[in-house]
Design an enzyme around this catalytic site. Structure first.
Site, PDB file in Angstrom:
ATOM      1  N   LYS A   1      -3.196  17.922 -23.154  1.00  0.00           N
ATOM      2  CA  LYS A   1      -1.924  18.509 -22.713  1.00  0.00           C
ATOM      3  C   LYS A   1      -0.726  17.659 -23.157  1.00  0.00           C
ATOM      4  CE  LYS A   1       0.076  18.050 -18.655  1.00  0.00           C
ATOM      5  NZ  LYS A   1       0.512  18.046 -17.246  1.00  0.00           N
TER       6      LYS A   1
ATOM      7  N   LYS B   1      -5.223  10.854 -12.561  1.00  0.00           N
ATOM      8  CA  LYS B   1      -4.172   9.853 -12.291  1.00  0.00           C
ATOM      9  C   LYS B   1      -4.765   8.548 -11.762  1.00  0.00           C
ATOM     10  CE  LYS B   1      -0.202  12.143 -13.026  1.00  0.00           C
ATOM     11  NZ  LYS B   1       1.055  12.744 -12.654  1.00  0.00           N
TER      12      LYS B   1
ATOM     13  N   LYS C   1       4.869  14.456 -20.235  1.00  0.00           N
ATOM     14  CA  LYS C   1       6.111  13.695 -20.296  1.00  0.00           C
ATOM     15  C   LYS C   1       5.852  12.195 -20.163  1.00  0.00           C
ATOM     16  CE  LYS C   1       7.584  15.171 -15.683  1.00  0.00           C
ATOM     17  NZ  LYS C   1       6.722  14.557 -14.705  1.00  0.00           N
TER      18      LYS C   1
HETATM   19  P1  ATP Z   1       2.746  14.086 -15.946  1.00  0.00           P
HETATM   20  O1  ATP Z   1       2.081  14.394 -17.251  1.00  0.00           O
HETATM   21  O2  ATP Z   1       3.679  12.929 -15.959  1.00  0.00           O
HETATM   22  O3  ATP Z   1       1.800  14.096 -14.794  1.00  0.00           O
HETATM   23  P2  ATP Z   1       3.784  16.653 -16.289  1.00  0.00           P
HETATM   24  O4  ATP Z   1       4.261  16.512 -17.697  1.00  0.00           O
HETATM   25  O5  ATP Z   1       2.526  17.416 -16.010  1.00  0.00           O
HETATM   26  O6  ATP Z   1       3.717  15.243 -15.638  1.00  0.00           O
HETATM   27  P3  ATP Z   1       5.021  17.842 -14.011  1.00  0.00           P
HETATM   28  O7  ATP Z   1       6.292  17.440 -13.350  1.00  0.00           O
HETATM   29  O8  ATP Z   1       3.778  17.481 -13.332  1.00  0.00           O
HETATM   30  O9  ATP Z   1       4.962  17.274 -15.465  1.00  0.00           O
HETATM   31  O10 ATP Z   1       5.051  19.382 -14.370  1.00  0.00           O
HETATM   32  C1  ATP Z   1       6.051  20.279 -14.005  1.00  0.00           C
HETATM   33  C2  ATP Z   1       5.633  21.690 -14.368  1.00  0.00           C
HETATM   34  O11 ATP Z   1       5.521  21.851 -15.763  1.00  0.00           O
HETATM   35  C3  ATP Z   1       4.295  22.136 -13.783  1.00  0.00           C
HETATM   36  O12 ATP Z   1       4.383  23.476 -13.386  1.00  0.00           O
HETATM   37  C4  ATP Z   1       3.349  21.972 -14.927  1.00  0.00           C
HETATM   38  O13 ATP Z   1       2.230  22.831 -14.826  1.00  0.00           O
HETATM   39  C5  ATP Z   1       4.230  22.348 -16.109  1.00  0.00           C
HETATM   40  N1  ATP Z   1       3.798  21.664 -17.332  1.00  0.00           N
HETATM   41  C6  ATP Z   1       3.784  20.335 -17.552  1.00  0.00           C
HETATM   42  N2  ATP Z   1       3.323  20.059 -18.781  1.00  0.00           N
HETATM   43  C7  ATP Z   1       3.027  21.256 -19.352  1.00  0.00           C
HETATM   44  C8  ATP Z   1       2.493  21.630 -20.639  1.00  0.00           C
HETATM   45  N3  ATP Z   1       2.169  20.730 -21.534  1.00  0.00           N
HETATM   46  N4  ATP Z   1       2.332  22.939 -20.896  1.00  0.00           N
HETATM   47  C9  ATP Z   1       2.663  23.876 -19.982  1.00  0.00           C
HETATM   48  N5  ATP Z   1       3.162  23.593 -18.756  1.00  0.00           N
HETATM   49  C10 ATP Z   1       3.336  22.290 -18.443  1.00  0.00           C
END
Ligand code: ATP
Ligand code: LTN
Length: 345
Positions: A210, A128, A213
């Site tokens: 990964k 980040k 969002k």
């Molecule tokens: P950002 O990418 O904006 O940092 P994020 O997409 O990782 O955010 P979070 O709010 O940090 O979203 O994640 C919420 C939950 O969803 C966490 O438990 C995270 O591990 C899970 N998660 C997020 N993206 C994935 C993914 N691509 N596959 C599986 N689990 C995910």
């Protein structure tokens, strides 16, 4: 205790005997199918077995810049999406993190027990800091300590999250053990619950990365509010490779990722999927994956829209949740303050 249970309403009695799960998500964008696969899906599964608490972590969200009106809206959006995806507010406790001030209060105590080096090693912080180089604030650095506070405040036994949160969970465990050792047994040392399949859904455009969002490329991510057409088009354009057969292998991450999404949305095993598409090509496979995701997302999206149209009911649900959460949080914080040596208020 057994006697007490007899005079309590059934749900309250169960809460006293069940183990606890806690998890949360940041209200920084619409939720994705990755978050569903890695985390939310398991929250839904586990909520009946455990006393379950799920929060929208708005305090975490401000570690990157947020527009206030947008943050306010997204916080309610995420809460509604939890329910739309299957969290039952009559079974689980749903709340907004900033409504329970004990999270920040415990985080301060834990801050004073965490080494600078421990935070520096967090890979999410490193990532980040690179993607938000213009705002590498101290909150971003101590983010995992606030997350530890979220978990330890409720003495959670289990924390269902995706693979990317493993390191944060390890820090949480270390902090719990450190506090318990330095003072006296206080916190439950939590276990992560990271699913075998779906813990890391990959980007549709760069399958080595990964699905996130906050990806700048909209085509890389399927959101749970996406229209049927958007989903079909994203899956059709998903990056695969030059192969022709539908097989699950790490060497072909694009196809493997689509197979995982097909598994998540239909329940079919990898072997069943390979069988189903034996002799068929990528076009037929992608078409089927697109339709399976559409069929899965549509009812979730529709339920979400109905919930979101009635903000008062949603806010009332969150008010009910926060009362229970605060009761538990206060008790833990009181103990922590006492052991730390603060004069009782
Ligand atoms: P950002 O990418 O904006 O940092 P994020 O997409 O990782 O955010 P979070 O709010 O940090 O979203 O994640 C919420 C939950 O969803 C966490 O438990 C995270 O591990 C899970 N998660 C997020 N993206 C994935 C993914 N691509 N596959 C599986 N689990 C995910
Ligand atoms: N850091 C997590 C969100 C989060 C969380 C938590 C998850 C904040 N507090 C407590 C589980 C338990 C993330 O997904 N980025």
């Amino acid at each position: 205790m057994t006697k007490m249970v007899g005079i309590l309403p059934r749900m309250e009695a169960e809460k006293l005997t069940k183990k606890t799960i806690l998890s949360g998500m940041q209200p920084t964008n619409d939720l994705t199918i990755g978050q569903y696969a890695g985390a939310l899906r398991n929250w839904v599964e586990l909520q009946h077995e455990y006393e379950a608490l799920f929060c929208v972590v708005d305090l975490h969200a401000i570690t990157v810049r947020q527009e206030p009106a947008e943050l306010r809206k997204r916080t309610l959006d995420v809460a509604a999406m939890y329910i739309a995806a299957g969290i039952d507010p009559d079974v689980s406790t749903l709340f907004i993190q900033s409504h329970v001030p004990e999270h920040s209060q415990l985080a301060w105590v834990l801050n004073c027990m965490t080494g600078f080096g421990e935070c520096s090693r967090m890979t999410q912080f490193k990532d980040k800091s690179a993607t938000h180089a213009d705002n590498v604030n101290v909150g971003l650095f101590t983010y995992p300590i606030l997350m530890a506070a979220d978990i330890l405040l409720y003495n959670a036994d289990l924390v269902p999250v995706g693979e990317d949160q493993r390191q944060h969970l390890e820090l949480t465990r270390n902090l719990a053990e450190r506090f318990n050792h330095h003072y006296s047994p206080t916190f439950t040392v939590p276990e992560p619950f990271i699913p075998k399949v779906g813990a890391k859904i990959m980007s549709l455009q760069e399958p080595e990365k990964k699905m996130s969002k906050s990806d700048a490329n909209e085509k890389a991510t399927i959101f749970l509010v996406d229209t049927d057409e958007a989903i079909r088009s994203k899956v059709k354009r998903a990056v695969t490779d030059s192969g022709t057969t539908i097989e699950y292998t790490e060497k072909r991450p694009g196809v493997a990722n689509l197979m995982t999404l097909y598994h998540i949305t239909t329940g079919k095993t990898y072997a069943e999927i390979e069988q189903e598409f034996s002799g068929l090509g990528y076009a037929e496979f992608k078409e089927a994956v697109g339709e399976a995701i559409v069929a899965f997302v549509r009812p979730v999206r529709e339920k979400y829209q109905a919930l979101r149209a009635d903000e008062e009911t949603l806010k009332a649900t969150l008010r009910k949740g926060v009362e229970h959460a605060r009761d538990r949080a206060r008790k833990t914080l009181r103990k922590v303050y006492k052991k730390t040596g603060f004069v009782e208020f």
